[in-house]
Design an enzyme around this catalytic site. Structure first.
Site, PDB file in Angstrom:
ATOM      1  N   LYS A 165      10.335 -12.205  25.647  1.00  0.00           N
ATOM      2  CA  LYS A 165      10.252 -13.464  26.397  1.00  0.00           C
ATOM      3  C   LYS A 165      10.392 -13.165  27.883  1.00  0.00           C
ATOM      4  CE  LYS A 165      12.638 -18.011  26.402  1.00  0.00           C
ATOM      5  NZ  LYS A 165      13.604 -18.844  25.641  1.00  0.00           N
ATOM      6  N   SER A 217      12.020 -23.441  24.084  1.00  0.00           N
ATOM      7  CA  SER A 217      11.347 -22.846  25.216  1.00  0.00           C
ATOM      8  C   SER A 217      10.591 -21.569  24.877  1.00  0.00           C
ATOM      9  CB  SER A 217      12.372 -22.556  26.320  1.00  0.00           C
ATOM     10  OG  SER A 217      13.300 -21.599  25.891  1.00  0.00           O
ATOM     11  N   SER A 236      15.891 -22.885  21.148  1.00  0.00           N
ATOM     12  CA  SER A 236      14.641 -22.323  21.669  1.00  0.00           C
ATOM     13  C   SER A 236      13.997 -21.228  20.847  1.00  0.00           C
ATOM     14  CB  SER A 236      14.860 -21.773  23.071  1.00  0.00           C
ATOM     15  OG  SER A 236      14.732 -22.812  23.990  1.00  0.00           O
TER      16      SER A 236
HETATM   17  N1  GLN Z   1      15.264 -27.431  24.233  1.00  0.00           N
HETATM   18  C1  GLN Z   1      16.564 -27.112  24.705  1.00  0.00           C
HETATM   19  C2  GLN Z   1      16.650 -27.338  26.185  1.00  0.00           C
HETATM   20  O1  GLN Z   1      15.702 -27.753  26.724  1.00  0.00           O
HETATM   21  C3  GLN Z   1      16.931 -25.713  24.320  1.00  0.00           C
HETATM   22  C4  GLN Z   1      16.435 -24.715  25.258  1.00  0.00           C
HETATM   23  C5  GLN Z   1      16.849 -23.315  24.865  1.00  0.00           C
HETATM   24  O2  GLN Z   1      17.359 -23.093  23.773  1.00  0.00           O
HETATM   25  N2  GLN Z   1      16.660 -22.397  25.787  1.00  0.00           N
HETATM   26  O3  GLN Z   1      17.647 -27.101  26.797  1.00  0.00           O
END
Ligand code: GLN
Length: 469
Positions: free
Chosen positions: A76, A151, A175
């Protein structure tokens, strides 16, 4: 065929001389280019990948290759890799070349994996659809008009599209698991502290955890064993010893939350699928009982108060002077800060910094941040108590399948995507999303399992033996 789908199949193909690591790396790079429309990779690390691949082929010939020889991996775009660019898909870090490698990157390379490129993600890992990236959205390989989740959208798509065997990503509130559910792959968030966060660009340090995505739990297990374990460069990494014997996977005691299934946003087909699993598990002799889910309405608000507070503090260093994009022609320090941050951060990241700064500000600290910390403690205690009565907790990973690009524009609706996943990060427990379902609309979805802290190996064994994933 020179690109087996999974790492364990790749190992078998290498052992029988059907392919080489160089062949597989070339095939992966070619496939990544052929699927450029999906926008998975802001950058392919062609040169270092091919150099590593020939080194691994030589080691295989000598019989000295490591545990991940033959694994084609993506990382990532928030994991540092020495000599390579990393930007957390933000303009703020455009052009930044990391001088060092994340511990997980070091470990997979030392185990002879090949890293083929960095994957697109939501900016600073903030989002659930990969639409906040400076590189633009990623297409879901199963339907490019839909999002892959976020994400870690590029990470999940890199596996689902058959380009990589394994993706390394991060999970702060879901995410890894939500994109895994949307793309039909396995996504694993280990226990907080089990995998070093050194070299992960921080979003919310007490929630962030690095983990893998792959086609099956067997490949997840192979990479987990390489990346897990203490690291002196991350003082939150745990020194707790690993289990010495293989986990038992006889009859399990499984708790499920009735309230999750009754949630108004729950897709009826996903609900019926989970209920079908509950019946099936019972008929196989497992004990499956409903568990009371207290304070569920507070999971998402608590996560967003605390994670934005941590983000506002972690991202303060990107001011155009110490780190990050510097605006041109500003006069004085204040204007440099203001303009650099306004230009460098996209709207979602700015919203979170503002929210986090607000909840930490003198007049509101007690009402929001301190209160959020107290609620987090209660959520953690309740989660551990529920887990003390069973081996795993079972929930859907998400209330729906992948939605269309542009479909969710309201931030609060987007935050509610995390409704079932944030609990594991609030409590620090390991959690995995398993691709058990296909919806009538043709899209995949997952079941989530959570286990006690440091029961990661068992959780992976249950995923494999009981859920056949
Ligand atoms: N969707 C969650 C957020 O927007 C989780 C993001 C993540 O796990 N990095 O914070």
């Amino acid at each position: 065929m020179n690109m087996p789908r999974t790492f364990h199949e790749a190992k078998a193909a290498l052992a029988s001389g059907k392919t080489t690591v160089v062949d597989m790396t070339r095939a992966a790079l070619a496939e990544a280019r052929a699927r450029a429309d999906l926008n998975i990779f802001p950058e392919l690390f062609e040169e270092s990948a091919l150099a590593k691949a020939s080194e691994v082929d030589a080691k295989i010939a000598e019989g000295t290759a490591g545990a991940l020889a033959g694994a084609i991996i993506s990382i990532k775009d928030n994991l540092c890799y020495a000599g390579h660019r990393v930007s957390t898909s933000s303009r703020m870090l455009e052009g930044y070349v990391s001088p060092y490698s994340a511990t997980v990157v070091e470990r997979v390379i030392a185990a002879d994996a090949v890293i083929i490129g960095r994957t697109n993600c939501d900016e600073f890992a903030m989002g659930s659809s990969n639409e906040t990236s400076v590189f633009g959205p990623v297409g879901n390989p199963l339907d490019p008009a839909r999002v892959p989740g976020g994400s870690s959208g590029g990470a999940a798509a890199s596996v689902a599209a058959g380009i990589c065997h394994i993706a390394l990503a991060s999970d702060t509130g879901g995410s890894i698991r939500q994109p895994a559910s949307f793309c039909g792959v396995v996504g694993f968030k280990p226990t907080y502290g089990r995998v070093s966060r050194h070299g992960l660009i921080a979003f919310a340090s007490s929630f962030d955890q690095i983990g893998p995505l792959a086609h099956d739990s067997r490949d997840i297990d192979s990479v987990y064993r390489v990346i897990a374990g203490p690291d002196e460069r991350d003082n939150t990494s745990s020194h707790k010893p690993f289990p010495t014997s293989a986990p038992e996977t006889g009859k399990l005691s499984i708790g499920y939350y009735h309230q999750c299934l009754e949630h108004p946003g729950m897709d009826p087909e996903i609900k019926a699928h989970v209920e079908g699993w509950i019946e099936r598990l019972r008929s196989e002799g497992h004990i499956v009982e409903p568990v009371e889910l207290s304070m569920a309405d507070l999971f998402v608000p608590t996560y967003y108060i605390l994670s934005t507070a941590e983000a506002s503090s972690n991202l303060a260093r990107f001011d155009g002077i110490r780190y990050g994009h510097r605006t041109k022609d500003a006069k004085g320090v204040e204007e440099t800060y203001r303009r650099s941050r306004t230009e460098g951060f996209g709207p979602e990241v700015q919203r979170r910094i503002l929210l986090g700064t607000f909840v930490l500000s003198a007049g509101f600290y007690d009402a929001y941040y301190a209160q959020g910390m107290r609620v987090r403690r209660i959520i953690r205690d309740n989660t551990l108590q529920a887990l003390s009565r069973c081996d795993v907790l079972l929930t859907p990973t998400c209330p729906s399948t992948a939605f269309a690009k542009g479909q969710i524009s309201d931030p609060v609706s987007m935050y509610l995507q995390d409704i079932f996943t944030v609990q594991a990060n609030l409590a620090g427990v390991p959690a995995i999303s398993l691709p058990t379902g296909t919806h009538g609309n043709g899209l995949p979805f997952g079941i989530q399992l959570m286990a006690k802290p440091f029961h990661d190996e068992r959780l992976l064994a249950y995923a494999r033996e009981v859920f056949s994933t």
